[in-house]
Design a protein around this motif. Sequence first.
Motif, PDB file in Angstrom:
ATOM      1  N   ARG A  20       0.875  -1.176   0.000  1.00 52.39           N
ATOM      2  CA  ARG A  20       0.000   0.000   0.000  1.00 52.39           C
ATOM      3  C   ARG A  20       0.911   1.224   0.000  1.00 52.39           C
ATOM      4  NH1 ARG A  20      -0.307   2.487   4.874  1.00 52.39           N
ATOM      5  NH2 ARG A  20       0.828   1.463   6.535  1.00 52.39           N
ATOM      6  N   PRO A  21       0.402   2.388  -0.321  1.00 48.15           N
ATOM      7  CA  PRO A  21       1.281   3.554  -0.360  1.00 48.15           C
ATOM      8  C   PRO A  21       1.804   3.921   1.031  1.00 48.15           C
ATOM      9  CG  PRO A  21      -0.751   3.968  -1.570  1.00 48.15           C
ATOM     10  CD  PRO A  21      -0.957   2.712  -0.777  1.00 48.15           C
ATOM     11  N   LEU A  22       3.106   4.162   1.107  1.00 47.35           N
ATOM     12  CA  LEU A  22       3.738   4.564   2.359  1.00 47.35           C
ATOM     13  C   LEU A  22       4.335   5.952   2.189  1.00 47.35           C
ATOM     14  CD1 LEU A  22       5.821   1.346   3.201  1.00 47.35           C
ATOM     15  CD2 LEU A  22       3.591   1.977   4.157  1.00 47.35           C
ATOM     16  N   TYR A  67       4.365   6.618  -1.670  1.00 51.94           N
ATOM     17  CA  TYR A  67       4.953   5.810  -2.733  1.00 51.94           C
ATOM     18  C   TYR A  67       4.492   4.376  -2.575  1.00 51.94           C
ATOM     19  CZ  TYR A  67       7.749   9.983  -2.890  1.00 51.94           C
ATOM     20  OH  TYR A  67       8.112  11.300  -2.964  1.00 51.94           O
ATOM     21  N   GLU A  68       4.259   3.709  -3.715  1.00 50.85           N
ATOM     22  CA  GLU A  68       3.883   2.303  -3.665  1.00 50.85           C
ATOM     23  C   GLU A  68       4.570   1.577  -4.811  1.00 50.85           C
ATOM     24  OE1 GLU A  68      -0.267   1.523  -4.202  1.00 50.85           O
ATOM     25  OE2 GLU A  68      -0.395   2.711  -6.021  1.00 50.85           O
ATOM     26  N   ARG A  69       4.561   0.236  -4.742  1.00 52.17           N
ATOM     27  CA  ARG A  69       5.220  -0.561  -5.773  1.00 52.17           C
ATOM     28  C   ARG A  69       4.621  -0.216  -7.135  1.00 52.17           C
ATOM     29  NH1 ARG A  69       4.366  -6.530  -3.919  1.00 52.17           N
ATOM     30  NH2 ARG A  69       5.481  -6.881  -5.858  1.00 52.17           N
ATOM     31  N   ASP A  71       4.450  -2.010  -9.836  1.00 51.45           N
ATOM     32  CA  ASP A  71       3.997  -3.086 -10.725  1.00 51.45           C
ATOM     33  C   ASP A  71       2.522  -3.434 -10.531  1.00 51.45           C
ATOM     34  OD1 ASP A  71       4.289  -4.160  -8.236  1.00 51.45           O
ATOM     35  OD2 ASP A  71       5.568  -5.827  -8.829  1.00 51.45           O
ATOM     36  N   LYS A  72       1.763  -2.558  -9.865  1.00 54.02           N
ATOM     37  CA  LYS A  72       0.345  -2.842  -9.661  1.00 54.02           C
ATOM     38  C   LYS A  72      -0.480  -2.297 -10.822  1.00 54.02           C
ATOM     39  CE  LYS A  72      -1.205  -2.186  -5.367  1.00 54.02           C
ATOM     40  NZ  LYS A  72      -1.276  -3.192  -4.288  1.00 54.02           N
ATOM     41  N   ALA A  73      -1.615  -2.953 -11.089  1.00 49.19           N
ATOM     42  CA  ALA A  73      -2.537  -2.449 -12.110  1.00 49.19           C
ATOM     43  C   ALA A  73      -3.174  -1.159 -11.586  1.00 49.19           C
ATOM     44  CB  ALA A  73      -3.601  -3.502 -12.381  1.00 49.19           C
ATOM     45  N   PRO A  74      -3.711  -0.319 -12.485  1.00 45.88           N
ATOM     46  CA  PRO A  74      -4.345   0.924 -12.021  1.00 45.88           C
ATOM     47  C   PRO A  74      -5.431   0.629 -10.991  1.00 45.88           C
ATOM     48  CG  PRO A  74      -4.176   0.897 -14.422  1.00 45.88           C
ATOM     49  CD  PRO A  74      -3.743  -0.463 -13.936  1.00 45.88           C
ATOM     50  N   HIS A  75      -5.459   1.386  -9.928  1.00 49.04           N
ATOM     51  CA  HIS A  75      -6.439   1.157  -8.863  1.00 49.04           C
ATOM     52  C   HIS A  75      -6.625   2.441  -8.074  1.00 49.04           C
ATOM     53  CE1 HIS A  75      -2.477   0.506  -7.097  1.00 49.04           C
ATOM     54  NE2 HIS A  75      -2.994   0.897  -5.967  1.00 49.04           N
ATOM     55  N   HIS A  76      -7.528   2.392  -7.099  1.00 49.56           N
ATOM     56  CA  HIS A  76      -7.825   3.584  -6.308  1.00 49.56           C
ATOM     57  C   HIS A  76      -7.409   3.387  -4.869  1.00 49.56           C
ATOM     58  CE1 HIS A  76      -9.640   5.044  -9.824  1.00 49.56           C
ATOM     59  NE2 HIS A  76     -10.605   4.139  -9.837  1.00 49.56           N
ATOM     60  N   HIS A  77      -7.604   4.422  -4.064  1.00 41.97           N
ATOM     61  CA  HIS A  77      -7.102   4.384  -2.690  1.00 41.97           C
ATOM     62  C   HIS A  77      -8.136   4.857  -1.688  1.00 41.97           C
ATOM     63  CE1 HIS A  77      -3.272   4.451  -4.986  1.00 41.97           C
ATOM     64  NE2 HIS A  77      -3.045   3.468  -4.136  1.00 41.97           N
ATOM     65  N   PHE A  78      -7.992   4.340  -0.490  1.00 45.74           N
ATOM     66  CA  PHE A  78      -8.782   4.810   0.641  1.00 45.74           C
ATOM     67  C   PHE A  78      -7.832   5.497   1.611  1.00 45.74           C
ATOM     68  CE2 PHE A  78     -10.769   4.705   4.764  1.00 45.74           C
ATOM     69  CZ  PHE A  78     -12.103   4.933   4.496  1.00 45.74           C
ATOM     70  N   THR A  87      -4.902   2.837   1.981  1.00 44.87           N
ATOM     71  CA  THR A  87      -5.112   1.448   1.600  1.00 44.87           C
ATOM     72  C   THR A  87      -5.461   1.406   0.119  1.00 44.87           C
ATOM     73  OG1 THR A  87      -6.108   1.205   3.773  1.00 44.87           O
ATOM     74  CG2 THR A  87      -6.351  -0.650   2.281  1.00 44.87           C
ATOM     75  N   CYS A  88      -5.008   0.371  -0.585  1.00 45.20           N
ATOM     76  CA  CYS A  88      -5.353   0.225  -1.992  1.00 45.20           C
ATOM     77  C   CYS A  88      -6.730  -0.419  -2.123  1.00 45.20           C
ATOM     78  CB  CYS A  88      -4.315  -0.639  -2.707  1.00 45.20           C
ATOM     79  SG  CYS A  88      -2.686   0.096  -2.732  1.00 45.20           S
ATOM     80  N   LEU A  89      -7.503   0.037  -3.081  1.00 48.80           N
ATOM     81  CA  LEU A  89      -8.817  -0.532  -3.366  1.00 48.80           C
ATOM     82  C   LEU A  89      -8.754  -1.263  -4.703  1.00 48.80           C
ATOM     83  CD1 LEU A  89     -10.994   2.614  -2.548  1.00 48.80           C
ATOM     84  CD2 LEU A  89     -10.439   0.731  -1.012  1.00 48.80           C
TER      85      LEU A  89
HETATM   86 ZN   LIG Z   1      -2.227   1.590  -4.280  1.00 46.89          ZN
END
Ligand SMILES: [Zn+2]
Length: 129
Positions: A20-22, A67-69, A71-78, A87-89
Amino acid sequence: VQRRTRQRETILACFLEEDRPLSPREAHALAAASLPALGIATVYRAINGFLAEGLLSPVVVGGATCYERADKAPHHHFFCQTCHQTTCLDACSIEAPKLVPEGYRVQGHELTVTGTCPACHQREAQVGP
Ligand SMILES: [Zn+2]
Ligand SMILES: [Zn+2]
């Protein structure tokens, strides 16, 4: 040089494990658990390196850059407004092309949902009378 490599590996592992983004401060707190002498400047330097290498990507949430890894597909955040954790959604129900007026071309969209995370929600409920 070996110490630097170990620091870099530990910092990167925090981003990969948390998934998740840190914020740099969060990454520093996590990495410092196994590297007590780690300075925040080293974390910033490592993050800049990971960005240049395409291992991390920046995410702006709650007005701050995390910042987050990469290599993740496009997504949203909480974004939790109480503990400021992101948190990634997975789900996305936005139909961006339907939102924009005619003549505009959509290339992508970013969405941050804000509120309270379960841990904070529970803590708040316990504080009550
Ligand atoms: Zn994310
Ligand atoms: Zn929270």
